[in-house]
Write an enzyme that holds these catalytic residues in place. Structure first.
Site, PDB file in Angstrom:
ATOM      1  N   ASP A  52      12.422 -45.987  35.447  1.00 11.42           N
ATOM      2  CA  ASP A  52      12.693 -45.864  34.015  1.00 11.42           C
ATOM      3  C   ASP A  52      14.070 -45.213  33.854  1.00 11.42           C
ATOM      4  O   ASP A  52      14.245 -44.035  34.140  1.00 11.42           O
ATOM      5  CB  ASP A  52      11.580 -45.013  33.373  1.00 11.42           C
TER       6      ASP A  52
ATOM      7  N   LYS B 267      16.171 -45.977  22.521  1.00 14.89           N
ATOM      8  CA  LYS B 267      16.913 -44.734  22.656  1.00 14.89           C
ATOM      9  C   LYS B 267      18.431 -45.017  22.729  1.00 14.89           C
ATOM     10  O   LYS B 267      18.961 -45.604  21.820  1.00 14.89           O
ATOM     11  CB  LYS B 267      16.403 -43.970  23.881  1.00 14.89           C
TER      12      LYS B 267
HETATM   13  C1  LIG Z   1      10.685 -43.538  24.510  1.00 10.26           C
HETATM   14  C2  LIG Z   1      10.518 -43.711  25.976  1.00 10.26           C
HETATM   15  C3  LIG Z   1       9.684 -44.707  26.500  1.00 10.26           C
HETATM   16  C4  LIG Z   1       8.847 -45.623  25.621  1.00 10.26           C
HETATM   17  O1  LIG Z   1       9.629 -46.466  24.868  1.00 10.26           O
HETATM   18  P1  LIG Z   1       9.200 -47.077  23.442  1.00 10.26           P
HETATM   19  O2  LIG Z   1      10.368 -47.872  23.038  1.00 10.26           O
HETATM   20  O3  LIG Z   1       8.922 -45.897  22.542  1.00 10.26           O
HETATM   21  O4  LIG Z   1       7.962 -47.869  23.667  1.00 10.26           O
HETATM   22  C5  LIG Z   1       9.639 -44.852  27.875  1.00 10.26           C
HETATM   23  N1  LIG Z   1      10.333 -44.037  28.690  1.00 10.26           N
HETATM   24  C6  LIG Z   1      11.131 -43.055  28.221  1.00 10.26           C
HETATM   25  C7  LIG Z   1      11.871 -42.204  29.182  1.00 10.26           C
HETATM   26  C8  LIG Z   1      11.249 -42.861  26.855  1.00 10.26           C
HETATM   27  O5  LIG Z   1      12.031 -41.864  26.392  1.00 10.26           O
END
Ligand SMILES: *Cc1c(COP(=O)(O)O)cnc(C)c1O
Length: 390
Positions: free
Chosen positions: A182, A207
């Site tokens: 991620d 984000k």
């Molecule tokens: C927000 C977030 C997610 C999930 O993403 P969504 O777009 O809210 O489904 C996954 N990993 C991290 C590190 C995040 O900050």
């Protein structure tokens, strides 16, 4: 399949140049300066003997394809996929696993990923073990005969713990395990995990990539063709694709990624420094601080420190008082936007976690997470000062 208009305009050059000249930056048909919105669910098939490039938007759409090719260029992978959210991208990657498989996961993984694994994937017969991935001995100890994958997140959330990507990737290769990472906090501007041996890079594009708190989206990029074919089958099969308008908005946001990250990061560095000089702040977590644990590993694998600073004000009472007094940041979940966002993990992202587990992971009642936006840093600091002391 590629949407690149012509060879002359193939993406080339350094990262900042690729961000603007990513391949579909100019519309092939008209020369328009942005990717057209192909707001259509289906496509006319003029010749039934020829298999069309696009037949139905769940399976493929030129606007979404432009976005998918864009993130592939930025991450240096072979194929990209756009999903309805970060969690849709992450859950789709986990669909590569089958009943009876086991996965090793970073213990301070994003809360939604934790929830997916412990309440949904477990029912599908996919088991997971959460380990402190900064400790390779724990990663090795978690290996079982049915382990098929490792899931990493670095820097982690909210305490910004650093995992050695190349070390975990080498361990995974040795045992034939799929690696997924991620990359939401760093973005490909700072960290390109495929170059370090990772198989699948995942993003909450909601984000930093989107960057304006106005799109919910997820992206995945794979490192080879066979994974690309398998992910395509999963994306088409599950149907959790990103809509056309949101694909367009995301492309628009991504073009300014470098400009936004540079400003936010410079300010985050200043904020972290200022916080670390305040006697009433107990701890400051920011990979750019000289004493941040495993900073040298982060510097080996990333080109910057990002724009997220976490700090402990000492107690829940103080944290709540500060949150009620700040005037600049949005007090909210999420991060990575033009506006600063201040989150309170104990009552927001990690509220569902048992208190002992939360404390064990350093997520105390006094811990807050500041995602630094594009406001003037002098104002950001002055605002925090009045909120902390005023
Ligand atoms: C927000 C977030 C997610 C999930 O993403 P969504 O777009 O809210 O489904 C996954 N990993 C991290 C590190 C995040 O900050």
């Amino acid at each position: 399949m590629s949407h690149s208009p012509n060879d002359k305009r193939k993406p080339h050059g350094k990262f900042a140049t690729k961000l603007i000249h990513f391949g579909a930056a100019i519309d092939e048909a008209t020369g328009a300066s942005s990717v057209p919105l192909y707001q259509a669910s289906t496509f006319h098939q003029a010749d039934l003997e020829v298999s069309p490039e696009y037949d139905y938007t769940r399976s493929g759409n030129p606007t979404r394809q432009a976005l998918e090719d864009y993130i592939t260029v930025l991450e240096g992978g072979t194929r990209g996929f756009a999903f309805a959210s970060g969690m849709a991208a992450i859950s789709s990657a986990f669909m590569l696993l089958s009943q009876g498989d086991h996965v090793i996961v970073t213990e301070d993984v994003y809360g939604g990923t934790y929830r997916l694994l412990t309440t949904i994937m477990n029912r599908m017969g996919v088991e997971s073990t959460f380990v402190d991935m900064t400790d390779m001995a724990q990663v090795r100890a978690a290996l079982r005969s049915n382990t098929r994958a490792v899931f990493l997140e670095t820097p982690s959330n909210p305490t910004l713990k650093i995992t050695d990507i190349a070390e975990v990737a080498a361990f995974a290769k040795e045992h034939d395990l799929l690696t997924m990472l991620d990359n939401t906090f760093m973005t490909p501007y700072h960290q390109r995990p495929i170059e370090l041996g990772i198989d699948i890079v995942l993003h909450s594009a909601t984000k930093f990539l989107g960057g304006h708190s106005d799109v919910l989206a997820g992206l995945a990029v794979v490192a080879n063709d066979s994974l690309g074919r398998r992910m395509k089958q999963i994306q088409n099969g599950l149907g959790n694709v990103l809509g056309i308008q949101d694909s367009w908005l995301l492309i628009r946001g991504m073009k300014t990624l470098k400009a936004r990250m540079e400003v936010s990061e410079k300010s985050a560095q200043r904020l972290a420094q200022w916080l670390s000089e305040q006697p009433d702040i107990e701890v400051v977590y920011y990979p750019g601080l000289p004493n941040h644990p495993r900073r040298e590993i982060h510097e080996k694998q990333s080109l910057g420190y990002g724009a997220v600073v976490s700090f402990d004000v000492g107690s829940g009472e103080k944290a709540k008082k500060m949150l009620s007094k700040v005037r600049i940041p949005l007090v909210a979940v999420s991060l990575g936007a033009v506006e600063s966002i201040l989150s309170y993990p104990a009552m927001m992202s990690h509220a569902a976690m048992p208190k002992e587990v939360r404390l064990q992971r350093g997520i105390t009642d006094g811990l807050v997470r500041y995602s630094v936006g594009l406001e003037d840093i002098e104002d950001i600091i002055e605002d925090l000062e009045q909120a902390l002391r005023g």
